[in-house]
Scaffold this active site. Structure first.
Site, short mmCIF file in Angstrom:
data_model
loop_
_atom_site.label_atom_id
_atom_site.label_comp_id
_atom_site.label_asym_id
_atom_site.label_seq_id
_atom_site.Cartn_x
_atom_site.Cartn_y
_atom_site.Cartn_z
N LYS A 237 0.73 -1.33 0.08
CA LYS A 237 0.01 0.02 0.17
C LYS A 237 0.86 1.17 0.05
CE LYS A 237 -1.79 2.02 3.92
NZ LYS A 237 -1.68 3.31 4.10
N ASN A 238 1.66 1.38 0.78
CA ASN A 238 2.57 2.47 1.11
C ASN A 238 3.52 2.76 0.04
OD1 ASN A 238 1.02 3.14 3.17
ND2 ASN A 238 2.51 2.62 4.82
N ARG B 174 -4.06 10.61 3.90
CA ARG B 174 -2.57 11.12 4.25
C ARG B 174 -1.54 11.32 2.95
NH1 ARG B 174 -0.18 14.37 7.87
NH2 ARG B 174 1.99 13.93 7.94
N CYS C 92 -5.14 8.20 9.18
CA CYS C 92 -5.34 7.64 10.44
C CYS C 92 -5.17 8.87 11.46
CB CYS C 92 -4.37 6.29 10.69
SG CYS C 92 -5.12 4.96 9.54
N ARG D 6 -0.56 15.22 13.01
CA ARG D 6 0.37 14.83 12.10
C ARG D 6 0.81 15.86 10.94
NH1 ARG D 6 -2.12 9.38 9.46
NH2 ARG D 6 0.08 9.27 8.65
N PRO D 7 1.80 16.58 11.49
CA PRO D 7 2.35 17.81 10.74
C PRO D 7 3.02 17.62 9.41
CG PRO D 7 3.80 17.40 12.40
CD PRO D 7 2.67 16.33 12.75
N ILE D 8 3.04 18.26 8.69
CA ILE D 8 3.93 18.42 7.33
C ILE D 8 4.67 19.42 7.33
CG2 ILE D 8 2.04 17.01 6.24
CD1 ILE D 8 1.63 19.51 4.42
N ASP D 9 5.37 20.03 8.45
CA ASP D 9 6.26 21.05 8.42
C ASP D 9 7.52 20.63 7.82
OD1 ASP D 9 6.26 19.37 10.82
OD2 ASP D 9 8.15 20.52 11.12
N ASP E 84 3.39 0.27 12.06
CA ASP E 84 2.25 -0.13 11.76
C ASP E 84 2.04 -1.70 11.92
OD1 ASP E 84 2.15 2.25 10.40
OD2 ASP E 84 2.84 1.76 8.74
N ARG F 36 -9.04 0.25 3.70
CA ARG F 36 -8.39 1.04 2.97
C ARG F 36 -6.93 0.51 2.73
NH1 ARG F 36 -6.61 5.18 6.96
NH2 ARG F 36 -4.98 5.24 5.23
N1 EPU Z 1 6.49 14.24 11.44
C1 EPU Z 1 6.67 15.68 11.74
N2 EPU Z 1 6.85 16.45 10.88
C2 EPU Z 1 6.46 16.14 9.48
C3 EPU Z 1 6.31 14.77 9.00
C4 EPU Z 1 6.35 14.04 10.04
O1 EPU Z 1 6.95 15.89 12.94
O2 EPU Z 1 6.55 17.14 8.63
C5 EPU Z 1 6.46 13.26 12.64
C6 EPU Z 1 5.11 12.76 12.50
O3 EPU Z 1 4.35 13.44 13.63
C7 EPU Z 1 5.49 11.21 13.17
C8 EPU Z 1 6.91 11.12 12.49
O4 EPU Z 1 7.23 12.24 12.16
O5 EPU Z 1 5.65 11.40 14.64
C9 EPU Z 1 6.73 10.09 11.32
O6 EPU Z 1 5.83 10.49 10.51
P1 EPU Z 1 5.87 10.11 8.93
O7 EPU Z 1 5.94 11.36 8.21
O8 EPU Z 1 7.28 9.10 8.73
O9 EPU Z 1 4.76 9.20 8.76
P2 EPU Z 1 3.58 9.50 7.35
O10 EPU Z 1 4.68 9.55 6.06
O11 EPU Z 1 2.63 10.44 7.77
C10 EPU Z 1 3.77 7.07 7.10
C11 EPU Z 1 2.90 5.71 6.65
C12 EPU Z 1 2.16 5.47 7.76
C13 EPU Z 1 3.45 4.89 9.02
C14 EPU Z 1 4.26 6.16 8.93
C15 EPU Z 1 5.52 5.58 9.75
C16 EPU Z 1 2.22 6.15 4.40
C17 EPU Z 1 1.07 6.58 3.48
N3 EPU Z 1 1.62 6.42 5.62
O12 EPU Z 1 3.04 7.86 7.34
O13 EPU Z 1 1.38 4.28 7.51
O14 EPU Z 1 2.78 4.71 10.15
O15 EPU Z 1 4.88 6.22 7.87
O16 EPU Z 1 6.11 4.59 9.39
O17 EPU Z 1 3.13 5.78 3.99
C18 EPU Z 1 -0.32 2.58 7.86
O18 EPU Z 1 -0.01 2.11 6.75
O19 EPU Z 1 -1.02 2.17 8.67
C19 EPU Z 1 0.25 4.14 8.35
C20 EPU Z 1 -0.47 4.96 9.11
#
Ligand code: EPU
Length: 437
Positions: free
Chosen positions: A32-33, A103, A127, A132-135, A315, A407
């Site tokens: 998926k990811n 996401r 989820c 869940r920031p994107i900074d 996960d 999903r």
């Molecule tokens: N974070 C920040 N700032 C950012 C981005 C992330 O502080 O700009 C923090 C988050 O708050 C978190 C950590 O960094 O504490 C990790 O977040 P990450 O960006 O790695 O997660 P993501 O890309 O939003 C993906 C997977 C998630 C999985 C995480 C961690 C996808 C679509 N989603 O999320 O998958 O938990 O990586 O491995 O790839 C799932 O498949 O069930 C799922 C939730």
């Protein structure tokens, strides 16, 4: 929940009669990811991309709908293979309602920016694990020359030109690393990403982009170097197997004291899960592209801390908690990635689990059995964990809100049934009056 043409709402749930030992073979679908990163990445190609091993899940359907809505030509070769031609996309904007629940919709920001130097996408959903920031994504776009504004829930990016940059992520971020790759492959000059995420799907995206002519080195390590190229061409590519789907079936086999051959996997991607299961007392045998899991209790307690790859994946945290509930002794599970990923514990408690949560730490008093109950999936992996718990519990459990599970799990009901599980999906009207009539 789904709506009929008469406007009636129906709720879907799984009804699981627990206690059957899972036996037989199951084939793992595409990741998926990886899929949700590779599909938006097709926007960067000049010409059609043939993509195989796409999982048949609702997150992918949404991605395909978004691509089609913005002008991509989609040819369905079969249920797991699509040809995507994005050459006719002209407006780099994703309709608000299509993207806000997902996401991975944030990947359209990087992909559209890379191609058009402009993009507009709603703030991402997904989820609910707390904030869940994107900074870090925005910091990387800014380093490459883009300015961002937020208006009515949409983020807009514009750049006169995109230039390679040196990016150091403050946290290890999967999404941030993916967006950096998407924006950098067509940027002018070299980009270096430090403290990059190393997950298998990062490597898969980099391999996909390289197959289109990109110049990416170091994916899978914490420093990735990207030399921008002038254009990317057509490709054909097959997505890697889903590490988390495989891990979920591994735990399902263990908790039901089953014997399951899990096929179409990359055992290397499963090492952290395999070693944890072995330590708990599960038998795991590794072959070239399959894994056999044989479960027999008693299982031993263990402590788990989730970490970015190659650590134990967050996960898989809810699923391993179920196994620890069925093991002897007290286990401690520490969530190292998300602030709030224990919401499902309340549901598991309805099934007799003894878990106390303090912030990012769960203390599990293992006690050998779980009891069937009506429960609700609170998110995707939580839903998977509740299914696993219901398979192990004596009696009939009902799991609501299964849209979360759909999903990310390709035909979980069919795959489990083929292994001998007693699982059925049923629909019932949401409105009690409708039920009477
Ligand atoms: N974070 C920040 N700032 C950012 C981005 C992330 O502080 O700009 C923090 C988050 O708050 C978190 C950590 O960094 O504490 C990790 O977040 P990450 O960006 O790695 O997660 P993501 O890309 O939003 C993906 C997977 C998630 C999985 C995480 C961690 C996808 C679509 N989603 O999320 O998958 O938990 O990586 O491995 O790839 C799932 O498949 O069930 C799922 C939730």
């Amino acid at each position: 929940m789904y709506e009929t043409h008469k406007g009636e709402n129906y709720l879907e749930k799984y009804v699981i009669h627990g206690g059957n030992r899972l036996r037989g073979e199951v084939a793992i679908s595409g990741a998926k990811n990886a899929a949700v990163a590779i599909l938006p990445a097709t926007i960067l190609a000049k010409g059609p991309c043939l993509i195989e091993n796409i999982p048949n899940i609702s997150d992918v359907s949404i991605m395909i709908k978004i691509l089609s809505e913005i002008g991509a030509k989609i040819r369905v070769i079969n249920k797991n293979t699509y040809e995507i031609d994005t050459s006719r996309i002209s407006i780099p904007e994703i309709p608000y309602d299509m993207a806000r629940h997902m996401r991975a919709s944030s990947y359209f920001l990087g992909a559209l920016l890379g191609r058009f130097h402009r993009s507009k996408v709603s703030l991402p959903g997904g989820c609910d694990f707390g904030v869940r920031p994107i900074d870090q994504h925005l910091k990387c776009f800014a380093a490459m020359g883009a300015t961002s504004t937020v208006e009515s829930g949409m983020i807009a990016l514009t750049a006169e030109k995109l230039t390679g940059a040196h990016i150091y992520f403050d946290v290890v971020t999967v999404g941030g690393t993916i967006n950096a790759l998407l924006a950098a492959v067509l940027a002018e000059g070299q980009t270096i990403i430090e403290n990059a995420a190393k997950e298998p799907h990062i490597v898969d995206l980099a391999n996909f982009l390289n197959s289109m002519g990109a110049d990416i080195m170091g994916a899978g390590t914490d420093v990735i170097k990207i030399r921008g190229v002038k254009e990317l061409h057509s490709t054909s590519y097959s997505i890697i197997p889903d590490q988390i789907e495989a891990g979920t079936y591994m735990v399902a086999a263990a908790v039901t004291r089953g014997d399951v051959l899990i096929k179409n996997v990359i055992p290397k991607h499963l090492e952290s899960i395999t070693s944890k299961l072995k330590k708990i007392g599960v038998t795991v045998m590794e072959f070239d592209d399959s894994i056999r899991v044989i479960g027999d209790r008693p299982y031993r307690k263990d402590n788990v801390k989730t970490m970015p790859h190659p650590g134990f994946p967050t996960d898989m945290q809810p699923q391993i908690c179920v196994l620890l509930c069925l093991s002897d002794g007290t286990s401690i599970v520490t969530e190292g990635v998300w602030d709030n990923r224990f919401k499902y514990v309340e549901e598991l408690t309805r099934m007799g689990a003894q878990i106390s949560v303090e912030g990012r730490i769960a203390i599990i008093e293992g006690q050998g059995h779980l009891i069937a109950a009506p429960v609700k999936a609170t998110d995707l992996r939580a839903g998977a964990a509740l299914i696993i718990a219901a398979l192990a519990a004596e009696g009939v459990s009902e799991i609501e809100d299964i849209r979360h599970v759909e999903r990310g799990y390709d035909n979980i009901e069919g795959k489990l049934r083929a292994l001998g599980a007693d699982i059925r999906k049923i629909s019932k009207p949401d409105n009690p009056l409708q039920q009477v009539l």
